[in-house]
Design a protein around this motif. Structure first.
Motif, PDB file in Angstrom:
ATOM      1  N   SER A  32      35.767  53.365  34.859  1.00  0.00           N
ATOM      2  CA  SER A  32      35.969  51.913  34.950  1.00  0.00           C
ATOM      3  C   SER A  32      34.875  51.211  35.744  1.00  0.00           C
ATOM      4  O   SER A  32      34.818  49.983  35.778  1.00  0.00           O
ATOM      5  N   GLY A  33      33.993  51.968  36.417  1.00  0.00           N
ATOM      6  CA  GLY A  33      32.902  51.352  37.163  1.00  0.00           C
ATOM      7  C   GLY A  33      33.115  51.306  38.662  1.00  0.00           C
ATOM      8  O   GLY A  33      32.575  50.427  39.341  1.00  0.00           O
ATOM      9  N   LYS A  34      33.875  52.264  39.219  1.00  0.00           N
ATOM     10  CA  LYS A  34      34.125  52.291  40.669  1.00  0.00           C
ATOM     11  C   LYS A  34      32.837  52.467  41.468  1.00  0.00           C
ATOM     12  O   LYS A  34      32.665  51.861  42.520  1.00  0.00           O
ATOM     13  N   THR A  35      31.946  53.332  40.979  1.00  0.00           N
ATOM     14  CA  THR A  35      30.745  53.673  41.746  1.00  0.00           C
ATOM     15  C   THR A  35      29.860  52.450  41.955  1.00  0.00           C
ATOM     16  O   THR A  35      29.448  52.145  43.081  1.00  0.00           O
ATOM     17  N   VAL A 345      43.683  48.658  40.641  1.00  0.00           N
ATOM     18  CA  VAL A 345      43.000  47.775  39.696  1.00  0.00           C
ATOM     19  C   VAL A 345      43.877  47.432  38.499  1.00  0.00           C
ATOM     20  O   VAL A 345      43.991  46.262  38.106  1.00  0.00           O
ATOM     21  N   GLU A 346      44.530  48.427  37.911  1.00  0.00           N
ATOM     22  CA  GLU A 346      45.306  48.159  36.696  1.00  0.00           C
ATOM     23  C   GLU A 346      46.587  47.390  36.986  1.00  0.00           C
ATOM     24  O   GLU A 346      47.097  46.690  36.114  1.00  0.00           O
ATOM     25  N   LYS A 347      47.107  47.483  38.201  1.00  0.00           N
ATOM     26  CA  LYS A 347      48.256  46.652  38.564  1.00  0.00           C
ATOM     27  C   LYS A 347      47.827  45.205  38.785  1.00  0.00           C
ATOM     28  O   LYS A 347      48.589  44.270  38.549  1.00  0.00           O
ATOM     29  N   GLU A 348      46.593  45.030  39.244  1.00  0.00           N
ATOM     30  CA  GLU A 348      46.108  43.683  39.561  1.00  0.00           C
ATOM     31  C   GLU A 348      45.628  42.934  38.323  1.00  0.00           C
ATOM     32  O   GLU A 348      45.868  41.734  38.186  1.00  0.00           O
ATOM     33  N   VAL A 349      44.919  43.640  37.422  1.00  0.00           N
ATOM     34  CA  VAL A 349      44.288  42.917  36.305  1.00  0.00           C
ATOM     35  C   VAL A 349      44.665  43.462  34.930  1.00  0.00           C
ATOM     36  O   VAL A 349      44.210  42.930  33.918  1.00  0.00           O
ATOM     37  N   GLY A 350      45.480  44.516  34.854  1.00  0.00           N
ATOM     38  CA  GLY A 350      45.819  45.098  33.561  1.00  0.00           C
ATOM     39  C   GLY A 350      44.946  46.300  33.236  1.00  0.00           C
ATOM     40  O   GLY A 350      44.088  46.704  34.016  1.00  0.00           O
ATOM     41  N   ARG A 351      45.145  46.881  32.066  1.00  0.00           N
ATOM     42  CA  ARG A 351      44.467  48.124  31.694  1.00  0.00           C
ATOM     43  C   ARG A 351      42.955  47.953  31.615  1.00  0.00           C
ATOM     44  O   ARG A 351      42.456  47.031  30.982  1.00  0.00           O
ATOM     45  N   VAL A 352      42.234  48.885  32.268  1.00  0.00           N
ATOM     46  CA  VAL A 352      40.772  48.869  32.207  1.00  0.00           C
ATOM     47  C   VAL A 352      40.217  50.218  31.754  1.00  0.00           C
ATOM     48  O   VAL A 352      39.020  50.352  31.511  1.00  0.00           O
ATOM     49  N   GLY A 353      41.083  51.226  31.654  1.00  0.00           N
ATOM     50  CA  GLY A 353      40.648  52.554  31.221  1.00  0.00           C
ATOM     51  C   GLY A 353      41.077  52.841  29.800  1.00  0.00           C
ATOM     52  O   GLY A 353      41.549  51.961  29.073  1.00  0.00           O
ATOM     53  N   GLY A 354      40.921  54.098  29.390  1.00  0.00           N
ATOM     54  CA  GLY A 354      41.321  54.501  28.054  1.00  0.00           C
ATOM     55  C   GLY A 354      42.838  54.598  27.924  1.00  0.00           C
ATOM     56  O   GLY A 354      43.586  54.257  28.837  1.00  0.00           O
TER      57      GLY A 354
END
Length: 550
Positions: A32-35, A345-354
């Motif tokens: 998701s781009g954490k780095t 992240v996914e609780k805050e903005v919704g699904r960002v991964g596969g």
């Protein structure tokens, strides 16, 4: 810079928290781009960033982002003495390497160019040719770097942290793959066994030392058991295996051996020193002693001291992972008392991964009381069915090597790659290159279930993940001792959480092997009826799984 939607949405929140010297607990899926996000927000707060990872292999994603997006930043990757010493072989441990009297004990200014491993190899070649020490040259360059890459010991062990010669208040500290923090207890583990004493005997030249070691080997037999589970021992009884004068004799010869290795320009494992360090560690009141697999094992059971410095007012940082522990776990088990901001992240903005689809099998379990040949055959049948319907490679994850061995004996008609204690990640990568479909049989918390990336052009080549039983850690005296220590502080019985959290992390990490980008899709097969409860469905995000039977 071009931000992803979640990065843009949460960037200001994280920066605001860091500027107030808070700790941010960041959970975001793999790929998701954490780095990039961690580097970006860190440089928005500080001029310097200190990044710690579990293994040297994990330096590379940060180097890649620095090279792509932060080209004006100077970086250094710190590797320990064993990897950078010009005289040490692969068996030597850091404590075996004495710099006193070394012909290479000088350093020069270094500027890292290229990837960490490429530059280290180049630096070692130049060190041999020009007569300087790569390790001391790297350490001497830390203060000038904008980004410092280190492994866990250099942050969480005070003596190694001090050796960096920096003030943490000048940095934003990033702890990557923070779900591994329970393993900090392993950093100070010491072991001795009949085998290690035999190796020490081969190194001993003094007859008195040999007699002492021979007596130690004989007396030790009554204290060790041939069981993998940790069995708590009486610390005083273990300490009494050697008198102080006897330990002093071994220590003198260990010191002599270290100097001899330096003089001969060939440093290897100093088994005499390992015995000395084991008995010296018993003086620490936080150390407990166990028997495991015919070894005497000395190790701490509380993680709280390792994160203590993060509670200082002027230390700010980010703990991040795709499978991060809860805020309460950080506080009660890991000792992070400082005010922390938890960002999922996914609780805050919704699904960002596969995406993945879940299946739960109701007619199998790895529960110890029900393990047997019939259950192994059922598991083998499930794995064959999953393999034949899979589009690509299948990653199956087991609670132990023993289960891999038992179940694999019933799987003979397909291409398998069973993990053993000696398996290397490179072996698997090479194998899958030449095979269109493989059943990878990995152990939970092992190299293949957490450390491997089977991908191509950023997409995972694993289409299916099978969790073969709930991968709980052993319920032994070590786990009970950990729970007891946590309970002293929290006034709550934490045994269930200490068992549940490693299992949860193992499952989520395994699923993450099949999701390496937002476009990936996979099937997740939860092969144990104990997964069919609300806690598991909620935490691994399998809200509407399909229930299956053979």
């Amino acid at each position: 810079m071009k931000y992803r939607e979640w990065q843009r949405s949460l960037r200001d929140k994280v920066i605001f928290s860091l500027k107030r010297d808070k700790v941010v607990l960041l959970q975001a899926p793999t790929g998701s781009g954490k780095t990039f996000f961690a580097l970006d927000v860190a440089f928005s707060v500080s001029n310097k960033v200190l990044i710690t990872v579990r293994t040297h292999n994990e330096f590379y994603p940060f180097y890649r982002e620095i090279k792509t997006h932060f080209q004006d930043k100077r970086y250094v990757s710190v590797v320990g003495r064993t990897n950078s010493c010009l005289l040490a072989d692969e068996k030597a441990k850091p404590e075996d390497i004495s710099c006193s009297g070394c012909v290479y004990l000088s350093w020069r200014d270094v500027v890292f160019q290229g990837s960490p491993f490429e530059y280290l190899a180049k630096l070692k070649e130049e060190g041999k040719r020009e007569g300087f020490c790569p390790y001391h040259s790297i350490m001497n360059s830390v203060e000038e770097a904008d980004v410092v890459l280190i492994t866990y010991p250099y942050l969480f062990i005070p003596s190694l942290r001090d050796s960096l010669g920096i003030s943490l208040s000048d940095y934003t500290v990033v702890v990557d793959e923070a779900h591994n923090l329970d393993s900090l207890l392993d950093l100070e583990e010491r072991r001795i066994s009949q085998a290690s004493i035999n190796l020490a005997l081969k190194q001993a030249e003094n007859e008195e030392t040999r007699l002492i070691l021979d007596k130690l080997r004989s007396k030790m037999t009554s204290l060790v058991f041939n069981e993998k589970k940790y069995i708590l021992l009486d610390k005083g009884r273990v300490s009494s295996l050697l008198e102080k004068e006897e330990l002093s004799v071994i220590a003198d010869e260990a010191s002599h051996l270290s100097q001899k290795m330096i003089a001969q320009r060939k440093i290897t494992a100093n088994h005499l020193l390992s015995i000395v360090k084991f008995f010296e560690s018993l003086e620490d009141s936080e150390i407990k002693v166990f028997s495991s697999n015919n070894n005497l094992v000395a190790k701490p059971v509380s993680s709280m001291k390792y994160l203590e410095f993060f509670n200082d007012d002027d230390v700010k940082g980010i703990f991040m992972s795709g499978t991060l522990q809860s805020k309460e776990y950080f506080s009660s088990v890991l000792g992070l008392r400082k005010d922390a901001v938890y960002v999922d992240v996914e609780k805050e903005v919704g699904r960002v991964g596969g995406q993945y689809e879940c299946f739960i099998a109701l007619d199998v379990t790895s529960s110890y009381a029900l393990r047997g040949e019939e259950m192994s055959k059922r598991y083998a049948s499930y794995l064959l069915r999953i393999y034949y319907q899979s589009a690509r490679h299948v990653l199956s994850v087991f609670p132990s090597y023993e289960m891999i061995e038992k179940i694999s004996s019933f799987i003979r008609s397909i291409n398998t790659f069973p993990e053993t204690p000696r398996t290397k990640i490179d072996d698997l990568i090479e194998h899958v290159k030449h095979t269109p479909k493989v059943l990878i049989m990995a152990t939970a918390r092992g190299k293949l279930s957490e450390g491997v990336e089977v991908s191509e052009d950023g997409r995972s080549l694993i289409s299916d993940v099978a969790i073969v039983g709930v991968p709980y850690p052993p319920l032994d005296d070590y786990m009970k001792a950990r729970a007891e220590e946590v309970s002293k502080i929290s006034k709550k019985n934490y045994l269930e959480e200490l068992m549940q959290m490693p299992a949860y992390i193992s499952v989520r990490q395994a699923i993450g092997r099949s999701i390496r980008s937002p476009e990936d899709k996979s099937n997740v097969w939860l092969l144990d009826r104990r997964f069919n409860n609300l806690w598991w469905k909620k935490n691994i995000k399998c809200f509407n799984p399909k229930v299956i039977r053979l």
